[in-house]
Enzyme design. Structure first.
Site, PDB file in Angstrom:
ATOM      1  N   SER A  11       0.903  -1.070  -0.009  1.00 24.15           N
ATOM      2  CA  SER A  11      -0.001   0.012   0.123  1.00 24.15           C
ATOM      3  C   SER A  11       0.810   1.048  -0.052  1.00 24.15           C
ATOM      4  CB  SER A  11      -0.741  -0.060   1.162  1.00 24.15           C
ATOM      5  OG  SER A  11      -1.341   1.341   1.560  1.00 24.15           O
ATOM      6  N   HIS A  12       0.234   2.557  -0.675  1.00 21.57           N
ATOM      7  CA  HIS A  12       0.977   3.843  -0.338  1.00 21.57           C
ATOM      8  C   HIS A  12       1.252   4.142   1.112  1.00 21.57           C
ATOM      9  CE1 HIS A  12       0.358   3.740  -4.437  1.00 21.57           C
ATOM     10  NE2 HIS A  12       1.009   5.004  -4.463  1.00 21.57           N
ATOM     11  N   SER A  13       0.494   3.578   1.933  1.00 21.62           N
ATOM     12  CA  SER A  13       0.505   3.893   3.313  1.00 21.62           C
ATOM     13  C   SER A  13       1.071   2.520   4.266  1.00 21.62           C
ATOM     14  CB  SER A  13      -0.862   4.297   3.852  1.00 21.62           C
ATOM     15  OG  SER A  13      -1.085   3.971   5.410  1.00 21.62           O
ATOM     16  N   GLY A  46       3.730   6.348  -0.098  1.00 22.58           N
ATOM     17  CA  GLY A  46       4.339   5.930  -1.355  1.00 22.58           C
ATOM     18  C   GLY A  46       4.784   4.395  -1.609  1.00 22.58           C
TER      19      GLY A  46
END
Lengths: 129, 100, 211
Positions: A11-13, A46
């Protein structure tokens, strides 16, 4: 540890990735290995190829690894990470076309019974359809 | 996966248990049920009382979609060598309220 | 591969000079790239690129000792591992593909174009994108096409085409990457990836011109 298909969550997080991995652990149990990669080195949003590669390597098994990704860059970077894995390991790693959290739980549930990567993929991708 | 249509109705072992969880057969119990069902070789199917269709108890997707509510009897049936064990184990799991 | 010493030395020097020039221009424009990215992305393109090229510069001697094609591939993998975000894999894939197009340093415009085409294809494939989506491809593709036509002054053509193509990204609406979430609001800003591509093309032209 039984040799089941393993799960990687991208995930981006970092919080989302870790949370989804925790949820899989709690709902499905220890027999499916789960790793996650999320966020950038400096703590921002990211995804990072090196971190994704490391996550896949942590849980890699001959049986296969199912990767769940969130938005755009997570998929691009996961594809890159899979291609860059050494020793042809990438051939046994697939990105599933399923929502991160639901897909990870469904994939892990299927994997827990010893199913093949193709079966794990089908279960996760059929969810909600 | 064994196709239930090929089985004679007489070959099925059946059992029932009532869903105790106040929120019904939600995600976590559904995962537990499918995981347990997968440990048996027999074909295992479940049906919430009032539903017409039996669903494959080894399919996480199908079981989660049942959305069986609190207090509803869950019908369980199995067909195969370890069918009796499968039904007993699943009935016990539901009666223990999925060990939550 | 030739074993003639002066040839090898010039290959070394070329790679060292290219790394130095690109590193310098990225560092000099680090804040500008972040500012462009702040308008339509997450404000880190300059930092990400700087981190990547600092890692490349740190390994400059080791990279320059490799044959030209291998050197480009090594720069590519370094960028993938260090840049992060979407631009790492995109620039990384570009350089890895360009490196695989041949072992020796290009000696003609045709060979340069072949490497550029390999790079462009890799970016398209990796980013599942093409021209018009307000990305680095909107600079890389026109420059490749212009050079493919065999211009009399390739350096001037590359620089001029890159500058024009960069400016052309300003009115574009992004359909790829994080900027795509802005939709119409992404119009009116230069694309940071297109700007970094243009900066790199300029730096490469400087090195070639100075040889």
């Amino acid at each position: 540890m039984s040799d089941n298909v393993a799960i990687v969550i991208v995930s981006h997080s970092r919080d989302v990735a870790k949370g989804a991995a925790d949820m899989v652990h709690q709902m499905v149990g220890e027999e499916v290995r789960v790793a996650y990669a999320g966020g950038t080195e400096d703590g921002g949003l990211g995804t990072d190829v090196a971190a994704i590669m490391a996550a896949i390597e942590t849980v890699w098994t001959e049986k296969g690894v199912a990767v769940l990704v969130d938005l755009g860059g997570a998929e691009t970077n996961s594809e890159m990470a899979i291609e860059m894995l050494p020793d042809g390991k990438g051939e046994k790693v697939q990105i599933l076309d399923a929502p991160v959290v639901e897909g990870a739980v469904m994939a892990a549930t299927e994997a827990a019974g010893g199913s093949s990567l193709a079966e794990v993929r089908a279960t996760a991708e059929d969810f909600g359809s | 996966m064994t196709d239930p249509i090929t089985h004679d109705a007489a070959d099925w072992v059946a059992g029932d248990a009532v869903i105790l969880d106040p929120t019904g057969l939600h995600a976590r119990p559904a995962v537990k049920l499918t995981k347990l069902a997968k440990t048996f070789a027999a074909a295992v199917e479940v049906r919430a009382d009032g539903d017409e269709r039996w669903v494959n108890a080894k399919s996480p997707n199908s079981v989660m979609k049942m959305k069986a509510a609190h207090g509803v009897p869950l019908h369980i049936r199995a067909n195969g060598d370890d069918a009796a064990d499968a039904v007993a184990a699943l009935v016990a799991l539901v009666e223990r309220n999925f060990d939550v | 591969m030739t074993t003639e010493p002066s040839e090898v030395a010039s290959g070394d020097a070329l790679v060292t000079a290219l790394i130095g020039a690109v590193h310098d221009t990225i560092l000099a424009h680090r804040d500008e790239l972040c500012d462009l990215d702040r308008a339509i992305g997450d404000a880190d393109h300059g930092h990400n690129m700087a981190r990547g090229f600092e890692a490349v510069a740190a390994a400059s001697d080791e990279i320059a000792a490799l044959p030209f094609g291998k050197a480009l591939q090594k720069i590519g993998t370094t960028l993938v591992m260090k840049v992060g975000g979407a631009s790492g894999p995109l620039y990384g894939s570009a350089l890895m593909a360009a490196g695989k197009a041949g072992e020796d340093a290009p000696t003609s415009l045709v060979e340069v174009v072949a490497r550029l085409e390999a790079a462009v294809d890799a970016v398209k494939q990796r980013g599942k994108s093409d021209v018009g989506a307000k990305t680095m491809l909107d600079v890389l593709v026109p420059v490749t096409e212009a050079l493919k036509a065999g211009p009399a002054d390739p350096l001037a053509t590359a620089r001029g085409t890159a500058a024009e193509a960069l400016e052309a990204t300003r009115p574009m609406v992004a359909t790829k990457g994080r900027a795509a979430f802005l939709g119409e609001r992404s119009a009116g800003h230069l694309d940071p990836g297109a700007r970094s591509s243009e900066l790199i093309i300029d730096a490469v032209c400087d090195v070639v011109e100075g040889r």
